[in-house]
Design an enzyme around this catalytic site. Structure first.
Site, PDB file in Angstrom:
ATOM      1  N   ASP A 158     -19.912  37.414 -99.184  1.00 11.27           N
ATOM      2  CA  ASP A 158     -19.279  37.527 -97.868  1.00 11.27           C
ATOM      3  C   ASP A 158     -19.200  36.167 -97.166  1.00 11.27           C
ATOM      4  O   ASP A 158     -19.677  35.152 -97.695  1.00 11.27           O
ATOM      5  CB  ASP A 158     -20.079  38.558 -97.041  1.00 11.27           C
ATOM      6  CG  ASP A 158     -19.188  39.421 -96.155  1.00 11.27           C
ATOM      7  OD1 ASP A 158     -18.089  38.970 -95.802  1.00 11.27           O
ATOM      8  OD2 ASP A 158     -19.616  40.546 -95.806  1.00 11.27           O
ATOM      9  N   ASP A 213     -11.537  43.874 -92.591  1.00 11.10           N
ATOM     10  CA  ASP A 213     -12.049  45.139 -93.144  1.00 11.10           C
ATOM     11  C   ASP A 213     -11.091  46.306 -92.894  1.00 11.10           C
ATOM     12  O   ASP A 213     -10.418  46.373 -91.879  1.00 11.10           O
ATOM     13  CB  ASP A 213     -13.392  45.498 -92.477  1.00 11.10           C
ATOM     14  CG  ASP A 213     -14.496  44.548 -92.887  1.00 11.10           C
ATOM     15  OD1 ASP A 213     -14.223  43.547 -93.576  1.00 11.10           O
ATOM     16  OD2 ASP A 213     -15.653  44.810 -92.499  1.00 11.10           O
TER      17      ASP A 213
HETATM   18  C1  GLA Z   1     -18.137  42.289 -93.782  1.00 11.39           C
HETATM   19  C2  GLA Z   1     -17.366  42.688 -95.041  1.00 11.39           C
HETATM   20  C3  GLA Z   1     -17.538  44.171 -95.292  1.00 11.39           C
HETATM   21  C4  GLA Z   1     -19.022  44.496 -95.436  1.00 11.39           C
HETATM   22  C5  GLA Z   1     -19.794  44.027 -94.220  1.00 11.39           C
HETATM   23  C6  GLA Z   1     -21.290  44.132 -94.436  1.00 11.39           C
HETATM   24  O1  GLA Z   1     -17.587  42.877 -92.645  1.00 11.39           O
HETATM   25  O2  GLA Z   1     -16.003  42.356 -94.904  1.00 11.39           O
HETATM   26  O3  GLA Z   1     -16.815  44.574 -96.438  1.00 11.39           O
HETATM   27  O4  GLA Z   1     -19.503  43.876 -96.604  1.00 11.39           O
HETATM   28  O5  GLA Z   1     -19.500  42.669 -93.899  1.00 11.39           O
HETATM   29  O6  GLA Z   1     -22.028  43.668 -93.335  1.00 11.39           O
END
Ligand code: GLA
Length: 399
Positions: A158, A213
């Site tokens: 991430d 997301d």
């Molecule tokens: C980010 C990523 C998500 C998830 C969260 C976890 O938002 O884009 O897919 O992994 O972090 O905290």
């Protein structure tokens, strides 16, 4: 004379000191790691469980992946997302949260491997993960070695708390660390598309998030999260960058999480397949309706996603809310999604010209959700499509 001699002597110095031409400064080309030749398929904790995870949740998901028949149709990676972490030990080695994972990560990986599945884990290129657990910054090689020792087969990496870090450099560093670990580890780059990873990620990672997301809804924004239609629009121009071993990632599936209708989930799943997207389920596998299980295990739709040519589909026609998305397959056939973004049912036509086929070509049409041959058509195919729904077909030249 003396001046002329001095000038002659200076020539080689000047040449040496001259900055190299741009092409001389290029890095040697990176080689692909040979993994994920079709888009990865599996299950991830985040969309359903977020931080409410423990080893029991993950073991049960692995059990259900097998007992539901999903493993048999290709879902093989069981991936723990954020929040598995404890603290680093005295050597700086990352440890699992001992309360949530009392048996440890190695035991969990062994359990998953014993089922014939593969095991994935999550970290972050920055100081902290998005849920503020320890990130890998400054520990890249150490973490990669730890993952390899645990039996990790897939790393989602991430991009929170990365400050002024350079995305390409940070992902390349972890890519190198994973390769140096001596284990085959699929590298899933979760940088959300901000530094355009499709332009440089090809031999760095196997997949890269291209958007913020997803959330479990058809259209619109929820904070920083996007509905299925919003993500789809951001994927439309990225088709040239996907191929075997390197995929655009429109984020994990929401199929079965309750925020959309079965019709909308069928559309979500069909579109992800035509986009050659990773198919990472994100629902509670221990509690699925038959309709949701049927969506996730439709082998004809999955075969489109997993087509070995690896060409990402694109939008070939649009009229208001009515769209046609198409993807060439290794066989020369086309996979086609007729998408109705509106709420009322509508009639949608795909023209052969938009598929790169001659208008006179007779072609056999098969509906992948009805699992039914729809006869031979010439020049076009028309179907009635539910609101927020799709009709998905393959078109095969009848020659
Ligand atoms: C980010 C990523 C998500 C998830 C969260 C976890 O938002 O884009 O897919 O992994 O972090 O905290």
């Amino acid at each position: 004379m003396i001046l002329a001699l001095a000038a002659l002597l200076l020539i080689p110095l000047l040449t040496l000191g001259h900055p190299a031409k741009a092409e001389d400064r290029k890095e040697p080309p990176r080689q692909p790691n040979g993994l994920a030749l079709t888009p990865p398929m599996g299950w991830n904790t985040w969309n359903k469980f977020a931080c409410e995870i423990n080893e029991e949740v993950i073991r049960k998901a692995a059990d259900a992946l097998v007992s539901s028949g999903m493993a048999a149709v290709g879902y093989k990676y069981v991936v723990i997302d954020d929040c598995w972490h404890g603290a680093r030990d005295a050597h700086g080695d990352i440890q699992a949260d001992p309360a949530r994972f009392p048996s440890g990560i190695r035991a969990l990986a062994d359990y998953i491997h014993a089922k014939g599945l593969k095991f994935g884990i999550y970290s972050d290129a920055g100081r902290l993960t998005c849920a503020e657990r320890p990130g890998s910054l400054g520990h890249e090689y150490q973490d990669a070695a730890q993952y390899a020792a645990w039996g990790v087969d897939y790393l989602k990496y991430d991009w929170c708390f990365t400050g002024t870090q350079d995305a390409k450099a940070a992902y390349t560093l972890m890519s190198d660390a994973l390769r140096a670990s001596g284990r085959d580890i699929v590298f899933s780059m979760c940088e959300w598309g901000t530094a355009k990873p499709w332009l440089w990620g090809r031999n760095v990672g196997n997949l890269w998030r291209s958007t913020w997301d997803i959330y479990d809804g058809w259209q619109g924004r929820q904070g920083n999260s996007l509905g299925v239609m919003d993500i789809l629009d951001q994927m439309a121009e990225l088709y040239p960058y996907a191929g075997p071993g390197h995929w655009n990632d429109p984020d994990m599936l929401e199929v079965g999480n309750g925020g959309m209708s079965d019709t909308e989930y069928r559309a979500h799943f069909s579109l992800w397949s035509v986009l050659a997207a990773p198919l990472i389920a994100g629902n509670d596998l221990t509690n699925m309706t038959p309709a949701i299980k049927a969506i996730l295990t439709n082998t004809e739709v999955i075969a489109v996603d997993q087509d070995p040519l690896g060409a990402q589909g694109r939008r070939v026609a649009k009229q208001g809310d009515l769209e046609v998305w198409a993807r060439p397959l290794a066989s020369g056939d086309r996979a086609v999604v007729l998408l109705n973004r509106g709420t009322a049912p509508a009639t949608i036509t795909v023209n052969w010209a938009d598929l790169g086929y001659p208008a006179k070509l007779p072609a056999k049409v098969r509906d992948l959700w009805l699992a039914k041959d729809q006869g031979t058509s010439k020049g076009s195919y028309t179907a009635e499509v539910a609101g927020h729904g799709v009709v998905m077909v393959t078109v095969r030249p009848a020659v």
